[in-house]
Design a protein around this motif. Structure first.
Motif, mmCIF file in Angstrom:
data_model
loop_
_atom_site.group_PDB
_atom_site.id
_atom_site.type_symbol
_atom_site.label_atom_id
_atom_site.label_comp_id
_atom_site.label_asym_id
_atom_site.label_seq_id
_atom_site.Cartn_x
_atom_site.Cartn_y
_atom_site.Cartn_z
ATOM 1 N N THR A 64 29.749 29.883 28.949
ATOM 2 C CA THR A 64 29.061 29.579 30.205
ATOM 3 C C THR A 64 29.982 29.780 31.404
ATOM 4 O OG1 THR A 64 27.742 27.943 29.022
ATOM 5 C CG2 THR A 64 27.723 27.822 31.423
ATOM 6 N N SER A 65 31.261 29.542 31.223
ATOM 7 C CA SER A 65 32.202 29.620 32.350
ATOM 8 C C SER A 65 32.278 31.021 32.936
ATOM 9 C CB SER A 65 33.590 29.160 31.897
ATOM 10 O OG SER A 65 34.107 30.033 30.891
ATOM 11 N N PHE A 66 31.994 32.054 32.143
ATOM 12 C CA PHE A 66 32.031 33.415 32.682
ATOM 13 C C PHE A 66 30.942 33.618 33.733
ATOM 14 C CE2 PHE A 66 34.178 33.950 28.610
ATOM 15 C CZ PHE A 66 35.276 34.713 28.986
ATOM 16 N N VAL A 67 29.847 32.864 33.593
ATOM 17 C CA VAL A 67 28.750 32.976 34.545
ATOM 18 C C VAL A 67 28.913 31.981 35.689
ATOM 19 C CG1 VAL A 67 26.250 32.864 34.823
ATOM 20 C CG2 VAL A 67 27.234 33.749 32.696
ATOM 21 N N ALA A 68 29.396 30.785 35.368
ATOM 22 C CA ALA A 68 29.468 29.702 36.359
ATOM 23 C C ALA A 68 30.864 29.526 36.920
ATOM 24 C CB ALA A 68 28.996 28.402 35.720
ATOM 25 N N GLU A 124 32.276 30.574 39.731
ATOM 26 C CA GLU A 124 32.332 30.224 41.157
ATOM 27 C C GLU A 124 31.814 28.813 41.433
ATOM 28 O OE1 GLU A 124 30.545 33.156 43.591
ATOM 29 O OE2 GLU A 124 31.967 34.739 43.055
#
Length: 489
Positions: free
Chosen positions: A348-352, A354
């Protein structure tokens, strides 16, 4: 203390999806409400105002919050461990008149120590203005009160009030920023303190409503601290272990240290991923609080209650075997669940990236921190089981292991540079989990020995005054008013 866990467990057994979700939200706030509020507040204020690079004053606010969180953890944890033990014994003996006194005494002790430590630092070591120093000290007091209130809330079963308090406090804080946006440290601290003050007020009101406003001093509180001297030491070493890697990075890192207000050294490239990784464990902590802890308490009550019925040695060994299988099975299940949460958080961190306030360069630290979170939280579960069996020195060994390894590995890997940041914490967490698992596995087959020898109050006269009889969790929490009604459970 079992406390509110039974109420929340019943909520999860209902047919309503909202009640199930609500139970886990309540549990999350009871486990780490102030920490959730702090991390989300820092991220929310960053988005509501501007980035740290564009607004240097935002970095001052962030640093003050981090330093206050560190001081609160170090000072409140030993006090909370002692107060929890004292209150649990008082409730077990149905002596409720000194519960409010225990909270007030703990809060006064925290305030004196915190002011003695923080006031000279903020006033003389930093370049904060007078009003900023006062706001920072006010924030420290409010944050410490919130952490000290958490152990008392499990005895109240006021799950609705807890959620309402944190929800309303967050709303007031965010509303203060949106209605009067500004990036000055004083304004940001005012918004944060306003929300935190509301939270403390509601939670304190719940405590006073339940146990009264009258303060009844009880010397047993001091005797508890002296008799169970391991408890404050466990709290201190556990809190230091959670923060020691940050201290090493702030003082010795070759790159990335940010200094604001003359003396507030932090390392955002390291701190932010570590904070978010710790927050990722909250869902599993809530599951442990609601389900594992309550079922474990039932088994412990059956085991220790059977001793009063003079069961045979064979029956005793069968109950011990059930406890052993339950603990090990739950540890394995929780470890798998934590691993799944870690993998989901990494993906998920790759998308979230920012919204979390991270940069691409911090993704490596975040992945390592999430791996460390899996081991560290699993070690904490072993640590909690040991405390439930009143094996304080074994629990102290676990907290000391994490403190020494976390500080040592982090310092040893610093010369390798930025690519290895976070690996010290991960290695320390894995080592501590291995030690904790070995210690717990060694002690579980000897529960009968600990009942009759190690934790037998008749063999330890000093403990008789503060501990009514040997037991696992120490109490079955009940509401004082309910306990007076005929037929109440």
């Amino acid at each position: 203390m079992a406390g509110i866990g039974f109420t929340l467990e019943r909520m999860t057994c209902g047919r309503s999806l909202s009640s199930t979700i609500g139970a886990y939200i309540y549990a999350a706030f009871l486990v780490a409400g102030p920490w959730i509020f702090t991390v989300i507040s820092i991220g929310g204020m960053s988005l509501a105002t501007c980035s740290s690079e564009d607004c240097p004053d935002l970095q001052v606010f962030r640093s003050v919050i981090i330093y206050n969180s560190f001081v609160c953890a170090i000072l409140s944890s030993p006090i909370a461990f002692v107060c929890t033990r004292f209150v649990s014994d008082q409730i077990w003996m149905k002596r409720y008149e000194s519960v409010t006194f225990a909270f007030v005494a703990g809060l006064v002790l925290f305030s004196v120590c915190a002011l003695a430590l923080a006031m000279p630092f903020y006033a003389f070591a930093t370049t904060l203005t007078g009003i900023e120093v006062l706001s920072a000290l006010q924030n420290l007091m409010l944050m410490g009160a919130a952490w000290l209130l958490i152990p008392f809330l499990g005895a109240l079963r006021s799950h609705v009030a807890v959620t309402f308090a944190f929800g309303l406090g967050s709303g007031v804080m965010i509303g203060s920023i949106l209605l009067a946006p500004a990036a000055e440290p004083v304004h940001l601290l005012f918004a944060f303190n306003a929300g935190l003050c509301l939270i403390d007020f509601i939670l304190t009101w719940c405590l006073v409503r339940e146990y009264g406003l009258r303060l009844v001093p009880d010397p047993a509180l001091l005797r508890t601290a002296l008799t169970y001297w391991e408890l404050p030491l466990i709290g201190l070493t556990y809190a230091l272990g959670l923060w020691i890697d940050k201290l090493v990075m702030w003082t010795s890192s070759p790159v990335g240290i940010v200094r604001v207000a003359g003396a507030l050294d932090t390392m955002p490239n390291y701190d932010t991923p570590m904070f978010w990784a710790q927050l990722a464990a909250i869902p599993i902590l809530a599951v442990f609080f609601v389900h594992v802890e309550t079922n474990f308490f039932r088994l412990c009550r059956e085991f220790y209650g059977s001793l009063a019925n003079h069961v045979s040695r064979r029956q005793l060994m069968l109950m011990m075997s059930r406890l052993y299988r339950f603990v090990m099975a739950k540890l394995f299940g929780l470890f798998v669940a934590l691993t799944a949460i870690g993998l989901i958080a990494i993906l998920t961190s790759f998308v979230a990236i920012e919204p979390l306030g991270l940069r691409a360069s911090q993704m490596g630290i975040l992945r390592v921190a999430l791996t460390g979170m899996v081991f560290q939280t699993s070690a904490m579960f072993c640590f909690v089981f040991l405390l439930y069996f009143d094996l304080k020195r074994q629990a102290l060994l676990i907290s000391l292991t994490y403190l020494v390894t976390n500080g040592g590995f982090t310092a040893a890997l610093l010369p390798l540079g930025f690519p290895f940041f976070g690996y010290g914490n991960m290695l320390a967490s894995a080592t501590t989990f291995l030690v904790a698992l070995l210690v717990l596995g060694r002690e579980l087959p000897w529960l009968h020995f600990h009942v009759f020898v190690t934790n037998n109050t008749s063999l330890h006269p000093a403990a008789v005054a503060v501990r009514p009889r040997p037991r696992a969790l120490g109490l079955r929490l009940r509401r004082p008013r309910a306990a007076q009604r005929p037929g109440s459970a």
